[in-house]
Design an enzyme around this catalytic site. Structure first.
Site, PDB file in Angstrom:
ATOM      1  N   SER A  48      50.543  36.109  37.279  1.00  0.00           N
ATOM      2  CA  SER A  48      50.090  37.136  36.351  1.00  0.00           C
ATOM      3  C   SER A  48      49.765  38.437  37.070  1.00  0.00           C
ATOM      4  O   SER A  48      49.112  38.442  38.121  1.00  0.00           O
ATOM      5  CB  SER A  48      48.849  36.652  35.595  1.00  0.00           C
ATOM      6  OG  SER A  48      48.273  37.691  34.846  1.00  0.00           O
ATOM      7  N   CYS A  49      50.160  39.572  36.452  1.00  0.00           N
ATOM      8  CA  CYS A  49      49.781  40.879  36.993  1.00  0.00           C
ATOM      9  C   CYS A  49      48.284  41.113  36.842  1.00  0.00           C
ATOM     10  O   CYS A  49      47.748  42.078  37.393  1.00  0.00           O
ATOM     11  CB  CYS A  49      50.545  41.993  36.290  1.00  0.00           C
ATOM     12  SG  CYS A  49      50.185  42.132  34.522  1.00  0.00           S
ATOM     13  N   SER A  50      47.604  40.244  36.087  1.00  0.00           N
ATOM     14  CA  SER A  50      46.168  40.389  35.866  1.00  0.00           C
ATOM     15  C   SER A  50      45.324  39.544  36.813  1.00  0.00           C
ATOM     16  O   SER A  50      44.096  39.534  36.702  1.00  0.00           O
ATOM     17  CB  SER A  50      45.822  40.010  34.416  1.00  0.00           C
ATOM     18  OG  SER A  50      46.478  40.862  33.509  1.00  0.00           O
ATOM     19  N   SER A  51      45.948  38.814  37.712  1.00  0.00           N
ATOM     20  CA  SER A  51      45.185  38.061  38.705  1.00  0.00           C
ATOM     21  C   SER A  51      44.542  39.015  39.708  1.00  0.00           C
ATOM     22  O   SER A  51      45.148  40.026  40.093  1.00  0.00           O
ATOM     23  CB  SER A  51      46.090  37.082  39.456  1.00  0.00           C
ATOM     24  OG  SER A  51      46.544  36.069  38.601  1.00  0.00           O
TER      25      SER A  51
END
Length: 477
Positions: free
Chosen positions: A255-258
């Site tokens: 995920s780019c949100s990690s």
């Protein structure tokens, strides 16, 4: 036409192939345009069931990992389920057909209209969940959609489309509402699709995002992820570390949100490091850090060999061995700088966490600004704190479209059952990330809105109403 600018036979072939696909989509969309809200919502549920039915979900997750080598099956099963279920919850009861609002006092009626044919560019990191999310949102707006999947993700999206077509047959909707480019998906075909459709939505590489904006077609792209999270002196280290670990290791950080960096205020620095170790983090020394850097960026570019791999695999590639590395859930490196000379300050798409020490909360903000000046501006910032006003302050002054407070970042940023953000796998980064949107991509972005304006009671202020107080304050005649 000058021979130098004449299209090649190969390009003519690509153009014709894409045009045929778009023509079928337009024909299907014209039929779908006549569906009422009830039938549209049935189509939306059908597309959701195509990925959420447990046996299909697992088949998609297994194929995604087998084809791409990214992430792990069990987490992809969870992602396919939760992201789709959350999206369907958001869409339930939402109006997307006909009159969607009426302001009788102002005489304005809003009518939802489809955009037409949507081109959806999707990444290899989430070859099931991201296409499903875009397909469902597009269908909610009575659009047709054509996927341009990454080459590695093509097999997964092919299987997803097979399941979706089965469900479209079940509810009596045209199969050509949902299509994808034929394999092998080329750059030329993807760019031609961008030119021929009515809207492009892009999740993935920044090269694709830039190509979408340059295509001449209305486009929505999302910015690069490189999430930083601040842990201040009021945070509970154990709780913060547990949330960071869950987020950082989920699906091997596809995920780019990690979280890519954690910025820890000095007063709690050692306790936080100990808590991260308790969660399975292994802190590298300077020599180990150098070996890992050489492995991850062998030629100055992040190596695909480490992308979305488990921590022990990455450690072994770097020649780091021993019981601690064999059981590591994530690797940690301490850093002080940012920018190209400090690659650990950028996005890593792997369970590798960069650790910064800040003197205080203000210094932590400065570090995050420096990180985002290099990469990740506009995406989001995490905060672990017991001072709510600090979250508000970050929202007022920092270059980020989301401030995620006391939550596991990758689960929260794209919408969660315990926060109010829309469920999405594509997060807009606003002007900071050179994007056209600053919110989570959702069904409203797949709609045209027609406004009917009728006469209403006049509301025209006098000059004194508008400027009287201003003139008196400044002594104007």
């Amino acid at each position: 036409m000058d021979m130098k600018t004449s299209p090649s036979p190969e390009h003519d072939g690509v153009r014709r192939q894409v045009a045929e696909c778009v023509a079928r989509a337009r024909a299907a969309q014209r039929v779908y345009d006549g569906f009422d809200q009830e039938r549209v919502d049935e189509v939306v549920l059908a597309a959701g069931w195509a990925i959420m039915e447990p046996a299909r979900n697992r088949a998609l997750a297994e194929l995604a990992v087998a084809d791409t080598g990214l992430g792990n099956v069990e987490d992809k099963v969870i992602k396919n389920h939760r992201k789709t279920l959350g999206l369907l919850r958001d869409l339930r009861g939402a109006k997307s057909v006909g009159v969607i609002s009426e302001d009788k006092a102002k005489g304005v009626i809003e009518i939802a209209r489809p955009i037409g044919v949507v081109g959806a560019v999707t990444p290899s990191t989430n070859p099931g969940a991201t296409p499903a999310n875009k397909i469902i949102n597009a269908l909610k707006g009575r659009n047709a959609v054509i996927l341009a999947p990454s080459p590695k993700g093509h097999g997964t999206s092919t299987l997803l489309l097979r399941y979706i077509h089965e469900e479209l047959d079940r509810v009596g909707a045209p199969r050509d509402l949902v299509q994808q480019l034929a394999a092998p998906v080329s750059k030329a075909a993807t760019q031609e699709l961008m030119r021929q459709v009515d809207l492009v939505v892009v999740t993935g590489s920044q090269n694709n995002v830039r190509a979408a904006y340059e295509s001449g077609t209305p486009a929505i792209g999302v910015g690069a992820g490189n999430v930083s999270v601040i842990v201040d002196e009021t945070a509970d280290p154990a709780q913060a570390a547990e949330k960071i670990r869950r987020s950082k290791t989920f699906d091997n950080a596809t995920s780019c949100s990690s979280e890519n960096s954690v910025v820890i205020v000095e007063a709690v620095y050692q306790r936080m490091l100990d808590a991260l170790r308790e969660q399975g983090g292994v802190l590298l020394d300077a020599a180990q850090k150098q070996r890992l850097q050489q492995t991850m960026w062998p030629a100055g570019k992040l190596s695909a060999a480490v992308t979305a791999k488990a921590a022990p695999v990455i450690a072994a590639l770097a020649g780091l061995h021993g019981p601690a590395f064999d059981s590591a859930r994530f690797l940690m490196v301490e850093e002080t700088g940012t920018g190209e000379q400090h690659p650990f300050s950028g996005e890593k798409l792997s369970p590798v966490l960069t650790v910064y020490r800040a003197r205080d909360f203000e210094h932590a903000q400065d570090i995050v600004r420096a990180i985002y000046a290099y990469e990740g501006a506009g995406h989001s910032i995490g905060l672990h704190s017991q001072r709510p006003q600090r979250a508000l302050h970050l929202g007022l002054v920092m270059p980020a479209c989301r401030i995620i407070v006391n939550q596991a970042h990758c689960f929260a940023t794209g919408g969660s059952f315990d926060n109010g953000l829309p469920f999405s796998l594509s997060m807009g980064c606003g002007s900071w990330g050179r994007n056209s949107i600053s919110d989570n991509l959702n069904y409203k972005h797949y709609l045209n809105i027609t406004r009917v304006a009728a006469p209403c009671t006049p509301d025209e202020p006098s000059m004194d109403d508008m400027f009287g107080a201003y003139r008196r304050r400044h002594g104007l005649a």
